[in-house]
Scaffold this motif. Structure first.
Motif: not given
Length: 133
Positions: A93-102, A111-118, A120-123
Motif C-alpha cells: 500500500f505504498s502506492t507510489k513505490l515504483a523502483d525497487v532493487v532486490l 505474502d503481498r510484500a509489494f501489494e498495491m504499489t506502482s 511494473r517489473s522487478i528482478i
C-alpha cells in the motif's frame, strides 16, 4: 529518548526508537533515519510515514511485516545485500513505490510484500527459495 531508558535508544539522534537488546528499529518517524548497527526493521516501524526514499544500512538483515507500508510518498527503495527476508506486506500500500532493487542475498519474500504499489517489473534473485502470494 531519555538517556536513562534501558529498553530503547535513539542512537545517533536518528529520531527513531531502537530496542537496545536486539538492535531492532521498532518505531520511526517522518524525520527519522536508520542508523548503522540496526539489525532489523520492526513491525509497522515506518507505516504511514511520508518520506520519498529510505536508506537502509548494510547491517539490516530482516524487514518485518508492514515495516514500510502505507507510505504515500515512497517512490524508490534499494534493499541492501545484507537483507535475507522481507516479511508479509513489508511495502504494501505504498502506492507510489515504483523502483525497487532486490539484493541477491534475498531468500524470502513474504505474502503481498509489494501489494498495491506502482512496481511494473522487478528482478527476483535466483537465490529466492520462497515467494508469497
Amino acid at each position: 529518548m531519555d538517556e536513562n531508558n534501558t529498553t530503547f535508544d535513539s542512537r545517533n539522534n536518528c529520531n527513531a526508537a531502537i530496542r537496545i537488546e536486539t538492535s531492532e528499529l521498532v518505531k520511526g518517524s517522518n524525520s527519522a533515519f536508520i542508523p548503522d548497527g540496526v539489525l532489523s526493521i520492526g513491525y509497522n516501524a515506518f507505516r504511514g510515514c511520508t518520506m520519498e526514499t529510505v536508506d537502509i544500512p548494510s547491517t539490516v538483515t530482516y524487514i518485518d511485516s508492514y515495516a514500510f507500508s502505507l507510505m504515500p510518498k515512497l517512490t524508490s527503495i534499494v534493499i541492501p545485500e545484507s537483507v535475507t527476508e522481507l516479511a508479509d506486506y513489508a511495502f504494501s500500500f505504498s502506492t507510489k513505490l515504483a523502483d525497487v532493487v532486490l539484493p541477491s542475498s534475498l531468500t524470502t519474500i513474504g505474502d503481498r510484500a509489494f501489494e498495491m504499489t506502482s512496481i511494473r517489473s522487478i528482478i527476483i534473485p535466483e537465490e529466492i527459495s520462497s515467494v508469497g502470494h
